[in-house]
Design a protein around this motif. Structure first.
Motif, PDB file in Angstrom:
ATOM      1  N   LYS A  60       0.842  -1.203   0.000  1.00 56.05           N
ATOM      2  CA  LYS A  60       0.000   0.000   0.000  1.00 56.05           C
ATOM      3  C   LYS A  60       0.875   1.250   0.000  1.00 56.05           C
ATOM      4  CE  LYS A  60      -4.163  -1.726   2.354  1.00 56.05           C
ATOM      5  NZ  LYS A  60      -5.162  -1.276   1.385  1.00 56.05           N
ATOM      6  N   GLU A  61       0.395   2.267  -0.702  1.00 53.73           N
ATOM      7  CA  GLU A  61       1.045   3.575  -0.631  1.00 53.73           C
ATOM      8  C   GLU A  61       0.018   4.547  -0.083  1.00 53.73           C
ATOM      9  OE1 GLU A  61       3.007   5.026  -4.081  1.00 53.73           O
ATOM     10  OE2 GLU A  61       4.539   3.466  -4.050  1.00 53.73           O
ATOM     11  N   GLN A  62       0.355   5.159   1.048  1.00 55.61           N
ATOM     12  CA  GLN A  62      -0.584   6.044   1.738  1.00 55.61           C
ATOM     13  C   GLN A  62      -1.127   7.118   0.801  1.00 55.61           C
ATOM     14  OE1 GLN A  62      -1.211   4.994   4.844  1.00 55.61           O
ATOM     15  NE2 GLN A  62      -2.941   6.397   4.871  1.00 55.61           N
ATOM     16  N   GLY A  63      -2.450   7.215   0.737  1.00 52.30           N
ATOM     17  CA  GLY A  63      -3.086   8.250  -0.072  1.00 52.30           C
ATOM     18  C   GLY A  63      -3.083   7.984  -1.565  1.00 52.30           C
ATOM     19  N   SER A  64      -2.462   6.875  -1.984  1.00 55.17           N
ATOM     20  CA  SER A  64      -2.367   6.594  -3.421  1.00 55.17           C
ATOM     21  C   SER A  64      -3.137   5.340  -3.819  1.00 55.17           C
ATOM     22  CB  SER A  64      -0.893   6.457  -3.814  1.00 55.17           C
ATOM     23  OG  SER A  64      -0.781   6.048  -5.149  1.00 55.17           O
ATOM     24  N   GLY A  65      -3.018   4.271  -3.005  1.00 61.94           N
ATOM     25  CA  GLY A  65      -3.742   3.047  -3.344  1.00 61.94           C
ATOM     26  C   GLY A  65      -2.930   1.798  -3.067  1.00 61.94           C
ATOM     27  N   THR A  66      -3.371   0.693  -3.640  1.00 60.44           N
ATOM     28  CA  THR A  66      -2.725  -0.601  -3.431  1.00 60.44           C
ATOM     29  C   THR A  66      -2.082  -1.051  -4.741  1.00 60.44           C
ATOM     30  OG1 THR A  66      -4.486  -1.125  -1.868  1.00 60.44           O
ATOM     31  CG2 THR A  66      -3.092  -2.952  -2.566  1.00 60.44           C
ATOM     32  N   TYR A  67      -0.854  -1.545  -4.625  1.00 54.78           N
ATOM     33  CA  TYR A  67      -0.056  -1.916  -5.800  1.00 54.78           C
ATOM     34  C   TYR A  67       0.434  -3.364  -5.700  1.00 54.78           C
ATOM     35  CZ  TYR A  67       0.104   3.104  -6.694  1.00 54.78           C
ATOM     36  OH  TYR A  67      -0.250   4.418  -6.934  1.00 54.78           O
ATOM     37  N   VAL A  68       0.799  -3.912  -6.859  1.00 58.35           N
ATOM     38  CA  VAL A  68       1.363  -5.273  -6.906  1.00 58.35           C
ATOM     39  C   VAL A  68       2.850  -5.183  -6.595  1.00 58.35           C
ATOM     40  CG1 VAL A  68       1.774  -7.294  -8.381  1.00 58.35           C
ATOM     41  CG2 VAL A  68      -0.322  -5.945  -8.664  1.00 58.35           C
ATOM     42  N   SER A  69       3.319  -6.047  -5.689  1.00 60.91           N
ATOM     43  CA  SER A  69       4.744  -6.046  -5.346  1.00 60.91           C
ATOM     44  C   SER A  69       5.540  -6.778  -6.423  1.00 60.91           C
ATOM     45  CB  SER A  69       4.967  -6.748  -4.001  1.00 60.91           C
ATOM     46  OG  SER A  69       4.912  -8.148  -4.182  1.00 60.91           O
ATOM     47  N   ASP A  70       6.866  -6.704  -6.330  1.00 63.18           N
ATOM     48  CA  ASP A  70       7.697  -7.444  -7.289  1.00 63.18           C
ATOM     49  C   ASP A  70       8.275  -8.691  -6.632  1.00 63.18           C
ATOM     50  OD1 ASP A  70       9.524  -6.376  -5.595  1.00 63.18           O
ATOM     51  OD2 ASP A  70      10.717  -5.340  -7.129  1.00 63.18           O
ATOM     52  N   LYS A  71       7.574  -9.174  -5.599  1.00 62.96           N
ATOM     53  CA  LYS A  71       8.055 -10.348  -4.852  1.00 62.96           C
ATOM     54  C   LYS A  71       8.297 -11.554  -5.764  1.00 62.96           C
ATOM     55  CE  LYS A  71       6.494 -13.805  -1.534  1.00 62.96           C
ATOM     56  NZ  LYS A  71       5.394 -14.296  -0.709  1.00 62.96           N
ATOM     57  N   LEU A  72       7.382 -11.787  -6.724  1.00 60.64           N
ATOM     58  CA  LEU A  72       7.516 -12.966  -7.586  1.00 60.64           C
ATOM     59  C   LEU A  72       8.689 -12.816  -8.553  1.00 60.64           C
ATOM     60  CD1 LEU A  72       3.763 -13.609  -8.436  1.00 60.64           C
ATOM     61  CD2 LEU A  72       5.179 -14.846  -6.792  1.00 60.64           C
ATOM     62  N   ALA A  73       8.833 -11.597  -9.095  1.00 60.40           N
ATOM     63  CA  ALA A  73       9.912 -11.369 -10.067  1.00 60.40           C
ATOM     64  C   ALA A  73      11.276 -11.306  -9.383  1.00 60.40           C
ATOM     65  CB  ALA A  73       9.657 -10.082 -10.832  1.00 60.40           C
TER      66      ALA A  73
END
Length: 379
Positions: A60-73
């Protein structure tokens, strides 16, 4: 009920991450959009998102939204040295020829220090999807996979493309998804089907039934070989003599069709060609129940030269399948791909697909009708 809804939201997002639809650092739908899409409360959406953040798939980025991490890559260096895991996915684990294929692959992989995890799809796309999600999430080093229902459009192609994007190599066995053009180890099924039919045709059989499982590409290719042999030897095929069935029908339709044929009024076939030895055993039972003898009254040819071909009192004429040799070759290929595939020179490496050439194994389930005719003429 809320648990079900929460699971639905979570699993939908997770699937989109694991099949590569949602890419690293891509912003996903807002809480309000997800509430509307799934008709759930904000609390349910937050629970699902919170779980996926905890698992490291989202951030999560405060005030911006939820994003996909690069954990898999970028799974990180953690235990790179001892992390050598290969998944073997087959349609069935304990049935038929699959234990031999698996043993062949396992013997090579374990010798090279790889841990092997076995998965079975039961030839079901939904099971295949779940298994592929596990493999991507757990970052396996490589995959040996037998395609599920390889003759029909596959809804899981995205997962295979994501394996490629994540540099997780895979080798397909027994069949392959044509649209992916993967490295594969197969048998020449068309030639096998040709050899089955050719054997009976050369033995003087003219009225031959062919049973083919057509949701797997092997069945379509074996049927093509069956048709080709008839054409090559100038023998017309009665369209009713080609019986197709699906995985779901394999225990019912062929048996029902043969029962009708044997008790019907039209001319009885002199020979039967089966998609595999497993089907031959089922059809042998039907033949016995109708007080007919193999091969005196009817000849039968299997495919795979499995253990079943010699357990019955009728020893089966069949087509040789490489079984453990196929597993060993697939294992050698996946090891090579793991060692060299992460480099961009993968395309230049001489790692090509391999096709085993089939041979017919003649036992006593088939009768040479030519001999019978010559005996009559002599008498």
């Amino acid at each position: 009920m809320s648990q079900t809804k929460y699971g639905m939201v979570k699993n939908w997002i997770k699937s989109k991450v694991l099949d590569g639809t949602f890419e690293p650092h891509q912003k996903i739908s807002s809480e309000s959009e997800l509430m509307k899409q799934f008709n759930v409360s904000r609390h349910t959406v937050r629970l699902a998102l919170g779980d996926l953040v905890s698992e490291g798939l989202l951030y999560k980025e405060q005030g911006s939204g939820t994003y996909v991490s690069d954990k898999l890559a970028n799974p990180g260096p953690s235990n790179e040295t001892n992390k050598k895991n290969v998944a073997i996915i087959v349609t069935y684990i304990s049935d038929y020829i699959f234990p031999s294929i698996i043993r062949g692959a396992e013997s090579v992989l374990s010798k090279e220090g790889y841990q092997v995890s076995l998965f079975s799809t039961n030839n079901d796309h939904e099971n295949e999807r779940r298994i592929l999600e596990t493999i991507i999430e757990q970052r396996f080093d490589g995959v040996i996979v037998e395609p599920t229902k390889s003759a029909i459009a596959n809804p899981n192609i995205n997962y295979y493309l994501n394996l490629e994007a994540l540099n997780i190599p895979y080798v397909m066995i027994n069949a392959y998804y044509d649209e992916l053009e993967p490295i594969s180890v197969t048998i020449n099924d068309e030639k096998g089907g040709f050899l089955q039919a050719e054997h009976l045709i050369k033995s003087g059989h003219k009225n031959i039934l062919g049973f083919f499982k057509t949701d797997d590409i092997q069945g379509n290719k074996r049927m093509k070989g069956f048709i080709k042999a008839h054409r090559e030897y100038g023998l017309p095929i009665n369209p009713k003599n080609i019986i197709t069935y699906t995985t779901a029908e394999k225990n019912t339709k062929p048996v029902e069709v043969l029962q009708k044929v044997l008790t019907g009024t039209s001319e009885r076939p002199s020979g039967i060609i089966c998609y595999n030895d497993e089907l031959s055993m089922k059809l042998l039972d039907v033949i016995r129940q109708n007080n007919l003898q193999v091969p005196d009254d009817i000849s039968i040819v299997g495919f795979d030269n499995s253990f079943l071909s010699e357990v019955s009192e009728v020893k089966l004429t069949t087509i040789e399948h490489p079984k453990s040799a196929l597993g060993e070759m697939a294992a050698d290929m996946i090891i090579n791909l793991i060692q060299y595939g992460k480099a961009s020179k993968l395309k230049e490496d001489q790692l090509n697909s391999y096709v085993f050439q089939p041979e017919i194994v003649v036992r006593n389930s088939t009768k040479d009708l030519n001999k019978k005719e010559s005996n009559i003429q002599v008498g």
